[in-house]
Design a protein around this motif. Structure first.
Motif, mmCIF file in Angstrom:
data_model
loop_
_atom_site.group_PDB
_atom_site.id
_atom_site.type_symbol
_atom_site.label_atom_id
_atom_site.label_comp_id
_atom_site.label_asym_id
_atom_site.label_seq_id
_atom_site.Cartn_x
_atom_site.Cartn_y
_atom_site.Cartn_z
ATOM 1 N N VAL B 304 56.313 26.447 75.235
ATOM 2 C CA VAL B 304 57.702 26.303 74.986
ATOM 3 C C VAL B 304 58.278 27.317 75.787
ATOM 4 O O VAL B 304 57.933 28.339 75.732
ATOM 5 C CB VAL B 304 57.865 26.709 73.410
ATOM 6 C CG1 VAL B 304 59.411 26.602 73.105
ATOM 7 C CG2 VAL B 304 57.289 25.389 72.530
ATOM 8 N N MET B 305 59.494 27.007 76.564
ATOM 9 C CA MET B 305 59.784 27.920 77.595
ATOM 10 C C MET B 305 61.299 27.976 77.256
ATOM 11 O O MET B 305 61.975 26.695 77.144
ATOM 12 C CB MET B 305 59.222 27.603 78.784
ATOM 13 C CG MET B 305 59.404 28.748 79.933
ATOM 14 S SD MET B 305 58.884 27.877 81.569
ATOM 15 C CE MET B 305 57.086 28.498 81.437
ATOM 16 N N MET B 306 62.044 28.761 77.880
ATOM 17 C CA MET B 306 63.674 28.943 78.284
ATOM 18 C C MET B 306 63.597 27.732 79.353
ATOM 19 O O MET B 306 63.108 27.824 80.356
ATOM 20 C CB MET B 306 63.971 30.288 78.613
ATOM 21 C CG MET B 306 63.620 31.489 77.648
ATOM 22 S SD MET B 306 64.239 31.151 76.085
ATOM 23 C CE MET B 306 65.829 30.630 76.338
ATOM 24 N N ALA B 307 64.944 27.042 79.283
ATOM 25 C CA ALA B 307 65.179 26.129 80.291
ATOM 26 C C ALA B 307 65.420 26.726 81.406
ATOM 27 O O ALA B 307 64.731 26.234 82.388
ATOM 28 C CB ALA B 307 66.295 25.102 79.883
ATOM 29 N N GLY B 308 66.171 27.882 81.539
ATOM 30 C CA GLY B 308 66.385 28.318 82.970
ATOM 31 C C GLY B 308 65.232 28.797 83.660
ATOM 32 O O GLY B 308 64.905 28.971 84.985
ATOM 33 N N ALA B 309 64.231 29.437 82.712
ATOM 34 C CA ALA B 309 62.887 29.933 83.286
ATOM 35 C C ALA B 309 62.096 28.744 83.861
ATOM 36 O O ALA B 309 61.576 29.038 84.974
ATOM 37 C CB ALA B 309 62.024 30.655 82.250
ATOM 38 N N MET B 310 62.196 27.583 83.147
ATOM 39 C CA MET B 310 61.444 26.334 83.425
ATOM 40 C C MET B 310 62.086 26.083 85.069
ATOM 41 O O MET B 310 61.131 25.643 85.950
ATOM 42 C CB MET B 310 61.322 25.226 82.646
ATOM 43 C CG MET B 310 60.447 24.145 82.592
ATOM 44 S SD MET B 310 60.446 22.910 81.463
ATOM 45 C CE MET B 310 59.543 23.574 80.088
ATOM 46 N N ARG B 311 63.360 26.176 85.099
ATOM 47 C CA ARG B 311 63.692 25.683 86.289
ATOM 48 C C ARG B 311 63.331 26.767 87.632
ATOM 49 O O ARG B 311 63.343 26.263 88.598
ATOM 50 C CB ARG B 311 65.597 25.775 86.147
ATOM 51 C CG ARG B 311 66.158 24.936 87.125
ATOM 52 C CD ARG B 311 67.439 24.637 86.700
ATOM 53 N NE ARG B 311 68.321 24.030 87.949
ATOM 54 C CZ ARG B 311 69.375 24.243 88.406
ATOM 55 N NH1 ARG B 311 69.831 25.435 88.018
ATOM 56 N NH2 ARG B 311 69.847 23.660 89.259
ATOM 57 N N THR B 312 63.463 28.028 87.050
ATOM 58 C CA THR B 312 62.840 28.875 87.964
ATOM 59 C C THR B 312 61.468 28.566 88.464
ATOM 60 O O THR B 312 61.274 28.815 89.844
ATOM 61 C CB THR B 312 63.171 30.385 87.591
ATOM 62 O OG1 THR B 312 64.534 30.708 87.131
ATOM 63 C CG2 THR B 312 62.601 31.485 88.464
ATOM 64 N N TYR B 313 60.542 28.465 87.555
ATOM 65 C CA TYR B 313 59.375 28.249 87.851
ATOM 66 C C TYR B 313 59.189 27.070 89.018
ATOM 67 O O TYR B 313 58.396 26.973 89.734
ATOM 68 C CB TYR B 313 58.284 28.099 86.587
ATOM 69 C CG TYR B 313 58.179 29.582 86.052
ATOM 70 C CD1 TYR B 313 57.560 30.754 86.747
ATOM 71 C CD2 TYR B 313 58.629 29.794 84.754
ATOM 72 C CE1 TYR B 313 57.372 31.838 86.109
ATOM 73 C CE2 TYR B 313 58.564 31.098 84.386
ATOM 74 C CZ TYR B 313 57.934 32.258 84.896
ATOM 75 O OH TYR B 313 57.853 33.322 84.350
ATOM 76 N N LEU B 314 59.996 26.128 88.402
ATOM 77 C CA LEU B 314 59.794 24.898 89.286
ATOM 78 C C LEU B 314 60.492 25.083 90.663
ATOM 79 O O LEU B 314 59.766 24.484 91.691
ATOM 80 C CB LEU B 314 60.631 23.740 88.307
ATOM 81 C CG LEU B 314 60.818 22.412 89.044
ATOM 82 C CD1 LEU B 314 59.357 21.678 88.590
ATOM 83 C CD2 LEU B 314 61.891 21.578 88.503
ATOM 84 N N ASN B 315 61.634 25.429 90.777
ATOM 85 C CA ASN B 315 62.423 25.413 92.197
ATOM 86 C C ASN B 315 62.142 26.535 92.880
ATOM 87 O O ASN B 315 61.771 26.547 94.131
ATOM 88 C CB ASN B 315 64.083 25.675 91.933
ATOM 89 C CG ASN B 315 64.418 24.248 91.182
ATOM 90 O OD1 ASN B 315 63.600 23.065 91.312
ATOM 91 N ND2 ASN B 315 65.527 24.456 90.555
ATOM 92 N N ARG B 316 61.714 27.921 92.278
ATOM 93 C CA ARG B 316 61.454 29.050 93.237
ATOM 94 C C ARG B 316 60.005 29.323 93.473
ATOM 95 O O ARG B 316 59.486 29.589 94.687
ATOM 96 C CB ARG B 316 61.860 30.309 92.449
ATOM 97 C CG ARG B 316 61.527 31.461 93.250
ATOM 98 C CD ARG B 316 62.247 32.631 92.771
ATOM 99 N NE ARG B 316 61.863 33.852 93.307
ATOM 100 C CZ ARG B 316 62.232 35.328 93.006
ATOM 101 N NH1 ARG B 316 62.968 35.385 91.837
ATOM 102 N NH2 ARG B 316 61.625 36.230 93.701
ATOM 103 N N TYR B 317 58.987 28.871 92.446
ATOM 104 C CA TYR B 317 57.658 29.016 92.463
ATOM 105 C C TYR B 317 56.939 27.844 92.435
ATOM 106 O O TYR B 317 55.858 27.796 92.617
ATOM 107 C CB TYR B 317 57.213 29.845 91.242
ATOM 108 C CG TYR B 317 57.968 31.240 91.113
ATOM 109 C CD1 TYR B 317 57.418 32.279 92.087
ATOM 110 C CD2 TYR B 317 58.822 31.525 90.160
ATOM 111 C CE1 TYR B 317 58.204 33.556 91.683
ATOM 112 C CE2 TYR B 317 59.275 32.760 90.076
ATOM 113 C CZ TYR B 317 58.974 33.835 90.817
ATOM 114 O OH TYR B 317 59.567 34.998 90.786
ATOM 115 N N ALA B 318 57.579 26.603 92.502
ATOM 116 C CA ALA B 318 57.053 25.367 92.656
ATOM 117 C C ALA B 318 55.660 25.046 91.746
ATOM 118 O O ALA B 318 54.671 24.746 92.034
ATOM 119 C CB ALA B 318 56.385 25.020 94.182
ATOM 120 N N VAL B 319 56.114 25.519 90.375
ATOM 121 C CA VAL B 319 55.174 25.314 89.247
ATOM 122 C C VAL B 319 55.927 24.417 88.445
ATOM 123 O O VAL B 319 56.966 24.590 87.690
ATOM 124 C CB VAL B 319 54.906 26.428 88.613
ATOM 125 C CG1 VAL B 319 54.083 26.393 87.279
ATOM 126 C CG2 VAL B 319 54.214 27.722 89.619
#
Ligand SMILES: [Zn+2]
Lengths: 90, 988
Positions: B304-319
């Motif tokens: 379970v994660m903050m939506a904005g954090a999930m977006r950061t991991y996805l877009n910035r860190y490719a996770v």
């Protein structure tokens, strides 16, 4: 407490350079009545708002200043040399 | 199923792999990773255990608010506990260890606390650990300490250096997201001196996680271009990895720059951290907004994660967060995330939206459930499923990742550090910064502005307006069209509590405060926001409730039937995030903690074997041991006897020395001393007593008249600086009409006392003038010529020991040579060095006082100096108050000597005096021993004491009572001068 204190001789300086003596009261005449002396030595106002104090620019020009600060906002309103405040050249 | 690295995309360098360890296991990330993103890329979801219940916890955020992923980084002296993995840049060789688990992260015995959770609810500290009292120390506190889940600080010294600096600017911009960059560029282009600080490694803030296109440039490239331009402007300083942690009076900001916290091999020539104090005419607060969690059961399960954090991991860190994702969002930001996830090939099973008509523009594949909530999440160490309630129906959905977004809270902390209170906005569903509070201007999301284009525009305009007030002509920078900008839009209604959940719904993750704790606080009468905070400990962890406080306020408001604005916030105080002690200490540690003062005769003393003692900043020679002496007492006794028999040389350079010059110098001295100084002849010294305005003695010393209008005052070592300040106050503030100038010359002179019957003969060997008693009598003081005119010094015939004695002052640089010359010429006369211990014995024997006796409560008469006071003078400091009745009261404690009846007995300084046969009670206290020593002259312990009517009680038998050690010593009061009371030696 103000982070910076304006010194009329040195400009705006960090508060760590100063030491505070306390209320800038006028010293009574030597022969003033005991009550006046008692007030001068022991009694202090604790105002909410403007308060005049003696500040010493210990780690700077070593002049004694009369700093007027606001005890609520911590704003320093005025700062002048203590001797100049008595009409003497600093 | 868990998180994994995507094959492409992100602001990372896959060609630059970095090895690191987590709990000893070797893992690999890439350049550009944070520790958190690298762990997620390795599928590491479980990263810590919670504080109270030891629940498994995962990474919740991608920034400074992270409550779960706290780790210990580094080893030995570089151990850094409680590091937020989300803020720690990855570097090669980084060692990270999870905290708060035993024996291991996966199997943790403390998790049994969860079973005991009924006893660990809100207020459990107060309820459970009440009784019996001895249990607190022996049982409860050790238990709580063991259970308390934070990292441990190392006991090894930090090998690195820290720095401090000041900076001044027209405009400080806090945060380099869209609003901050726009403001900084606008002000920078206008020529203003700008400092931009951002806590992350790269400038850009949310732009780095953004997929929008700004003026034709992708958001992250746009951020980089802005940063490049800012760096190219000579009037702009861009500080990354720099957290502005506090706003202080005078528009001074504190910031800490992590200079080398992201580097494998530290450069020894640079600090690891630098503490900035930034003085700004104006400040743009562009700190953005913090996304709020939603409070449903199991909202802390890893996955379970903050939506904005999930977006950061996805877009910035490719996770990617998992294989099957769901999004629980009360605003439209969740739909942007859904679109991004789907664009990266991550399946979104469901978007759960409590609103009736959210996400109108969403065109993806995910099932959108409106008017629905997630009531519970399930899974142990990793998320497995969620319960979705829609209407009366609850369905379970298998997902391995869940994003949540309850709305956005402007980051108002700095704006509230000087007493301002945030203001609740129903429209923005958040607390906004206080309006017009000092020189701080919020911009962008920090003041509730919604959407990328609007934030860019707001930052540029507010930056331009602010620097215009400092005289700069600034045009708000325009950045062109923003494509893909989806304003978040505030939720139609805030969603504080979610009914129907079964599991623990966490509000404060770091302190394990869940919804029921807040309910309990309200029920038990602790619903006030400040009380609820203490009762539940919500908001009191190292994250200071960055994620939790607004939710807690919302829940309290709901329970109490108030608006969040009426509940209000707790007080915001610096620091925004924890600041290391190293940064605060800067260079002031170890031997740099305080300066060391060494006398010009330090080398001389060291060569003669001195043992040094710290007195304030000074290192004074205490005694000079000789071969064969058993202990320091033996050395001191030998030095004392030698002074009395032959002569000794003692370093007294550290006495304060103040030159007082000017036509009114004599008048000035006459007013600062209580005794008369106007008629002190030239070439003479006089003992002076300085009072405080309340009549008590302040300091003592001798003052010599060197010329008509030139005096040299000596003060005690301890009061040298204070006396100088005091004299300056008198000269400047009290009597500026007196023409007098003051100069401290303590450091300019080496001063040595030469005391003892042979002192004259020894000195005469190097002094050109006749210093016989007729030519240079007691209290003579003037310049002398030495070594046939090779050198000039000042000679004073003054004595602390009671012997024939002199003090010789030599220009500091020559002090060492002169002392050695005296030792050489004095050898045949038996001259020996003596230290402050012997000096002290000598002065107690002679009944001379120091600050042991001048303790702030004595007036001159108490010490037998009553007749010195010149009440005939029109004015002196302390005159008026000295004449108060009580200060002349007959039963005041007065100076007296004290000796044990049995010379073999002893007593200590500080012991109290009782009348003979009186019970040892405070009521019977007659005074106390102010100084004591073993006197070789008397052959026993002797003491000086302040005793009621002491001067009238010579010969009386008393008891010296040491209540601490239960010692009682029979003693006799006596005159305080034990040695040569008729002063024959002095005048020899
Ligand atoms: Zn100054």
């Amino acid at each position: 407490m103000a982070s910076l204190v304006p010194c009329p001789h040195c400009g705006s300086r960090p508060k760590e350079e100063f030491t505070i003596k306390g209320a800038a009261l006028a010293r009574p005449a030597p022969d003033a009545d005991p009550d006046s002396w008692f007030h001068y030595v022991y009694l202090r106002e604790n105002p909410r708002g403007a308060y005049e104090e003696y500040w010493h620019h210990t780690a700077g020009c070593r002049r004694w200043l009369i700093v007027c600060r606001d005890t609520v906002t911590h704003q320093v309103n005025t700062s002048q040399d203590a001797a100049a405040a008595k009409g003497q050249a600093a | 199923m868990t998180s994994y690295r995507l094959p492409q995309g992100g602001l990372i360098d896959r060609g630059h792999p970095l090895s690191f360890t987590f709990d000893g296991k070797a893992l690999q990330g890439v350049q550009g990773d944070s520790l958190a993103s690298a762990l997620l890329a390795n599928g590491r979801r479980l990263v810590g255990r919670s504080f109270k219940y030891h629940r498994p916890r995962g990474i919740l955020t991608s920034g400074a608010a992270e409550p779960n992923a706290l780790m210990t980084i580094g080893s030995s002296g570089r151990t850094e506990p409680n590091t937020r993995a989300t803020m720690q840049e990855l570097y090669a060789g980084l060692e990270a260890r999870s905290q708060n688990r035993w024996p291991s992260l996966a199997f943790d015995i403390g998790a049994l606390n969860s079973l005991a959770s009924p006893f660990l609810g809100a207020g459990f500290y107060y309820k459970t650990f009440m009784w019996p009292a001895p249990f607190w120390e022996k049982v409860y506190e050790p238990f709580i300490r063991k259970a308390a889940g934070l990292g441990r600080a190392t006991h090894e010294a930090d090998p690195d250096s820290y720095d401090k600096c000041w900076a001044h600017c027209d405009l400080l911009v806090v945060g380099s997201g869209p609003a901050g960059l726009a403001a900084a560029l606008t002000a920078g282009r206008a020529g203003a001196r700008v400092i931009v600080a951002d806590e992350h490694a790269m400038a850009g803030g949310s732009l780095l996680s953004e997929t929008a296109i700004i003026g034709g440039t992708p958001a992250s490239a746009f951020a980089e271009a802005c940063a490049t331009e800012l760096r190219s402007l000579p009037n702009v300083t861009l500080l990354t990895r720099t957290t502005v942690f506090g706003w202080y009076d005078g528009n001074v900001f504190g910031a800490v720059e992590r200079v080398q916290r992201h580097i494998a091999t530290l450069s020894p020539s640079r600090p690891v951290e630098r503490l900035w104090r930034i003085v700004a005419k104006g400040t743009i607060l562009a700190t953005g907004a913090e996304e709020r969690p939603l409070v449903f059961g199991g909202n802390d399960i890893p996955g379970v994660m903050m939506a904005g954090a999930m977006r950061t991991y996805l877009n910035r860190y490719a996770v990617a967060p998992g294989r099957t994702t769901a999004i629980f969002t009360a605003n439209d930001s969740g739909y942007q995330l859904a679109a991004d996830l789907e664009a990266r090939g991550v399946r979104v099973s469901a978007i759960v939206d409590p609103r009736a008509a959210g996400g109108a523009t969403y065109a993806g594949k995910a099932r959108v459930l409106r008017d629905a909530v997630v009531t519970d999440a399930h899974g142990g160490r990793s998320l497995a499923a969620i319960d979705i309630r829609s209407g009366s129906r609850t369905d379970r959905l298998k997902v391995d990742a869940l994003a949540m977004s309850g709305g956005f809270s402007p980051v108002v902390h700095l704006a509230c550090h000087r007493g301002g209170r945030p203001v609740w906005s129903d429209e923005k569903a958040g607390f906004l910064p206080p309006a017009n509070f000092g020189g701080l201007t919020p911009a962008g999301a920090a003041r509730g502005i919604d959407g990328l284009a609007a934030c860019l525009d707001d930052g540029a305009r507010r930056g331009a307006n602010l620097v215009a007030t400092f005289g700069f002509t600034a045009t708000p920078v325009a950045f062109g069209t923003v494509e893909g900008d989806v304003p978040v839009s505030a939720p139609a209604k805030t969603l504080w509590s979610i009914p129907g959940g079964k599991g623990k719904a966490f509000v404060d993750y770091q302190n394990d405060v869940h919804r029921k704790d807040l309910d309990l606080a309200v029920k038990e009468g602790y619903g006030h926001v400040e009380l609820a905070k203490r009762y539940t400990t919500g908001g009191m962890a190292t994250d200071q409730g960055k994620l939790s406080n607004v939710n807690a306020i919302g829940l309290l408001a709901e329970a109490r039937g108030l608006s969040p604005g009426a509940v209000g916030t707790t007080t915001f105080r610096p620091f925004y995030t924890p600041v290391s002690f190293g940064a605060l200490a800067g260079a002031h540690h170890g031997e740099h903690f305080q300066p060391v003062r060494r006398s010009p005769l330090h080398g001389w003393a060291a060569r003669h074997g001195a043992v040094f003692v710290e007195t304030g900043l000074w290192y004074r020679s205490a005694w000079f041991p000789r071969t064969g002496e058993k202990d320091w007492r033996e050395s001191v006794a030998r030095e004392v006897v030698n002074v009395r028999r032959n002569a000794g040389l003692c370093d007294v350079s550290m006495l304060g020395k103040i030159e007082i010059c000017g036509p009114d110098a004599a008048e000035f001295l006459n007013r600062v001393y209580c005794n008369a100084f106007l008629k002190l002849p030239i070439g003479k010294a006089r003992y002076g007593l300085m009072l405080r305005e309340d009549g008590m003695i302040y300091d003592d010393g001798t003052t010599s008249r060197l010329e008509e209008n030139r005096f040299l005052m000596t003060t005690t070592t301890a009061y040298a600086a204070g006396a100088m300040n005091h004299l300056e106050f008198c000269a400047q503030a009290l009597w500026p009409d007196l023409d007098v100038r003051l100069a401290s010359v303590t450091d300019q002179w080496a001063q040595m006392a030469i005391a003892g019957p042979k002192s004259r003969k020894i000195l005469q060997a190097i002094i050109d003038e006749d210093i016989g008693d007729a030519a240079f009598p007691y209290l003579a003081a003037h310049e002398v010529s030495l070594f046939g005119g090779a050198l000039h010094g000042r000679l004073f015939r003054i004595s602390f020991s009671g012997e024939l004695a002199y003090e010789l002052a030599i220009p500091a640089a020559y002090g060492d040579s002169v002392a050695e010359a005296l030792m050489a010429t004095g050898r045949t006369e038996g001259l020996m060095p003596y230290g402050v211990e012997a000096l002290s014995v000598l002065r107690i024997e002679k009944g001379h006082v120091t600050h042991n006796e001048i303790n702030g409560t004595v007036v001159p008469a108490d010490l037998g100096f009553g007749k010195m006071v010149s009440l005939a003078k029109p004015d002196f400091i302390g005159k008026a108050m000295l004449q108060r009745e009580g200060l002349a009261a007959p039963d005041r404690p007065r100076l007296v000597g004290v000796v044990p009846l049995d010379p073999a007995d002893t007593f200590r300084t500080g012991a109290h005096i009782l009348a003979k046969n009186a019970a040892a009670t405070l009521e019977n206290d007659q005074g106390y021993v102010t100084s004591s020593a073993h006197s070789p002259h008397v052959g026993s312990t002797i003491g000086l004491a302040l005793v009621k009517r002491g001067d009238e009680r010579h010969g009386e038998e008393v008891v010296v009572w040491n209540g601490l050690n239960g010692e009682f010593t029979s003693a006799r009061l006596c005159p305080p001068v034990f040695f040569d009371p008729s002063n024959e030696k002095l005048h020899a």
